[in-house]
Design an enzyme around this catalytic site. Structure first.
Site, PDB file in Angstrom:
ATOM      1  CE1 TYR A  86      -6.920  -3.494   6.461  1.00 21.21           C
ATOM      2  CE2 TYR A  86      -5.334  -5.109   5.664  1.00 21.21           C
ATOM      3  CZ  TYR A  86      -5.624  -3.842   6.158  1.00 21.21           C
ATOM      4  OH  TYR A  86      -4.623  -2.923   6.359  1.00 21.21           O
ATOM      5  CG  ASN A 105      -5.145  -3.849  10.473  1.00 18.59           C
ATOM      6  OD1 ASN A 105      -4.926  -2.717  10.887  1.00 18.59           O
ATOM      7  ND2 ASN A 105      -4.792  -4.245   9.260  1.00 18.59           N
ATOM      8  CB  THR A 111      -0.912  -0.032   1.243  1.00 19.32           C
ATOM      9  OG1 THR A 111      -1.863  -1.076   1.058  1.00 19.32           O
ATOM     10  CG2 THR A 111      -1.651   1.287   1.437  1.00 19.32           C
ATOM     11  CG  ASN A 153      -1.887  -8.499   6.589  1.00 18.00           C
ATOM     12  OD1 ASN A 153      -1.352  -9.399   7.240  1.00 18.00           O
ATOM     13  ND2 ASN A 153      -1.316  -7.968   5.512  1.00 18.00           N
ATOM     14  CG  HIS A 202      -5.827  -8.418   1.497  1.00 15.23           C
ATOM     15  ND1 HIS A 202      -5.311  -9.217   2.495  1.00 15.23           N
ATOM     16  CD2 HIS A 202      -5.283  -7.185   1.691  1.00 15.23           C
ATOM     17  CE1 HIS A 202      -4.501  -8.492   3.266  1.00 15.23           C
ATOM     18  NE2 HIS A 202      -4.471  -7.255   2.791  1.00 15.23           N
TER      19      HIS A 202
HETATM   20  C1  8OZ Z   1       0.064  -1.038   5.309  1.00 16.86           C
HETATM   21  C2  8OZ Z   1      -0.682   0.114   5.290  1.00 16.86           C
HETATM   22  C3  8OZ Z   1      -1.960   0.076   4.835  1.00 16.86           C
HETATM   23  C4  8OZ Z   1      -2.520  -1.106   4.398  1.00 16.86           C
HETATM   24  C5  8OZ Z   1      -2.057  -4.845   4.558  1.00 16.86           C
HETATM   25  C6  8OZ Z   1      -3.210  -3.559   2.896  1.00 16.86           C
HETATM   26  O1  8OZ Z   1      -1.465  -4.866   5.633  1.00 16.86           O
HETATM   27  C7  8OZ Z   1      -2.381  -3.552   3.921  1.00 16.86           C
HETATM   28  C8  8OZ Z   1      -1.777  -2.277   4.409  1.00 16.86           C
HETATM   29  C9  8OZ Z   1      -0.479  -2.233   4.874  1.00 16.86           C
HETATM   30  O2  8OZ Z   1      -2.416  -5.883   4.007  1.00 16.86           O
END
Ligand code: 8OZ
Length: 360
Positions: free
Chosen positions: A181, A236, A27, A179, A176
């Site tokens: 999400y 996250n 990103t 992480n 994806h």
């Molecule tokens: C860093 C900053 C923002 C998003 C991920 C899409 O960790 C990201 C991401 C990484 O998968």
């Protein structure tokens, strides 16, 4: 070492990758105001087309799926045209490129959501994490739980994005599911407290991810779909009480569907590889297809992983930012350039397309 297996071609479905080095999704927040990719972004990928496979930065499939400012989406015709600049540039340079399809779920902010509403999540649990809004990082907003009836809409957005990926000229897509999400929020039991068919058992928590795959298979052949997981990563603010069982099941199901690859973040994303115990070899075995290893690999680790068969391909993230010619440097054992962290997120060409190649 120039004849090492890492630098030999690899057959990924119908695609012949010229080597086994993958550029990991990164990103960088350089999209234009319409949330589209542009010529600057295309130049960044073109410079890195020496990788056997490029995986784009995460690309939101919808406004609801957006969590950070200036990320290039793949929802509208204008955004498809933006990505077409990227795929044309990479293909002209002899590269192959998949787009990473992204729904952030609760990792978002009301200022980015439709009508300023709450970000969506499996459950009404706010993540202890931050998002990037341009002027800096801020706490994410309190989410609302998606109703069961809304999940088909999310699945439909993934399918539309997969069709858009084909129109934009991508060689394939990466889902994806890592992480922390949306899909990972459903998968892991710290973030999923649902009592419907999408919560509780491992099968239920895996359901949304598998429904996304199954729906996408109507639009794309399995060899054009890969998926990324981060089984033990706390990124996250997610965790699971039994990651080996959960991801063993998911990867086995992905294998049954004959997807192109699984892309695994080993350990904590961008952090220690030994963050928590996990048997990645067992995971690889339960899949059967191509395994892309990622997270903190250096040259020796990558050479060894591919030579021993622990991995088919190795994805490098941060080293590709400051070394556009990373594959050449790995091949010759040349020193790697250092990364400037101040230009990672947002900004212009500086710290993006102005890292020199060796001898430049
Ligand atoms: C860093 C900053 C923002 C998003 C991920 C899409 O960790 C990201 C991401 C990484 O998968």
């Amino acid at each position: 070492m120039t004849d090492a297996k890492l630098f030999q071609p690899f057959q990924l479905g119908a695609l012949t990758l010229k080597n086994r080095v993958v550029m990991a999704p990164l990103t960088r927040n350089r999209a234009t105001p319409g949330n589209a990719a542009n010529a600057l972004i295309a130049e960044q990928y073109r410079q890195r087309a020496g990788a056997g496979l490029l995986i784009t930065e995460a690309s939101p499939i919808s406004q609801q799926g957006q969590g950070y400012i200036n990320t290039p989406w793949i929802a509208t015709d204008e955004q498809v045209a933006g990505w077409r600049l990227v795929t044309d540039a990479v293909h002209q340079a002899g590269g192959a490129i998949f787009v990473q399809l992204w729904h952030v779920g609760r990792v978002s902010h009301v200022s980015l959501q439709p009508d300023g509403g709450a970000p969506v999540a499996p459950s009404t649990l706010r993540a202890n994490t931050k998002t990037f809004l341009g002027s800096g990082f801020v706490d994410v907003s309190e989410p609302r739980a998606l109703a069961t009836e809304e999940l088909q809409g999310v699945v439909n957005d993934y399918v539309k994005a997969a069709k858009n990926a084909t129109r934009a000229g991508f060689d394939g897509v990466e889902i994806h599911a890592a992480n922390g999400y949306l899909l990972d929020q459903f998968q892991r039991d710290s973030s999923n407290k649902r009592t419907d068919a999408y919560g509780g058992s491992i099968e239920n928590r895996a359901r949304l991810t598998l429904e996304v795959i199954d729906a996408m298979l109507a639009a794309l052949p399995p060899e054009k779909i890969g998926i990324r997981f981060s089984p033990v990563s706390p990124a996250n603010d997610v965790a699971d009480s039994n990651p080996q069982a959960l991801f063993g099941y998911l990867v086995e199901q992905v294998g049954k569907r004959k997807l192109a690859y699984v892309h695994i973040v080993e350990g904590a994303t961008g952090g220690p590889r030994d963050y928590a115990p996990f048997d990645y070899a067992a995971l690889r075995k339960s899949f059967g297809g191509a395994y892309i290893a990622n997270n903190g690999y250096d040259r020796d680790m990558a050479l060894n992983a591919v030579e021993t068969g622990a991995a088919d391909l190795v994805a490098f993230g941060r080293p590709f930012i400051s070394n556009p010619d990373l594959v050449d440097r790995l091949r010759t054992g040349a020193a790697l350039a250092e990364l400037d962290k101040s230009t990672l997120y947002g900004g212009d060409a500086h710290g993006y397309t102005d890292y020199p190649r060796l001898g430049q």
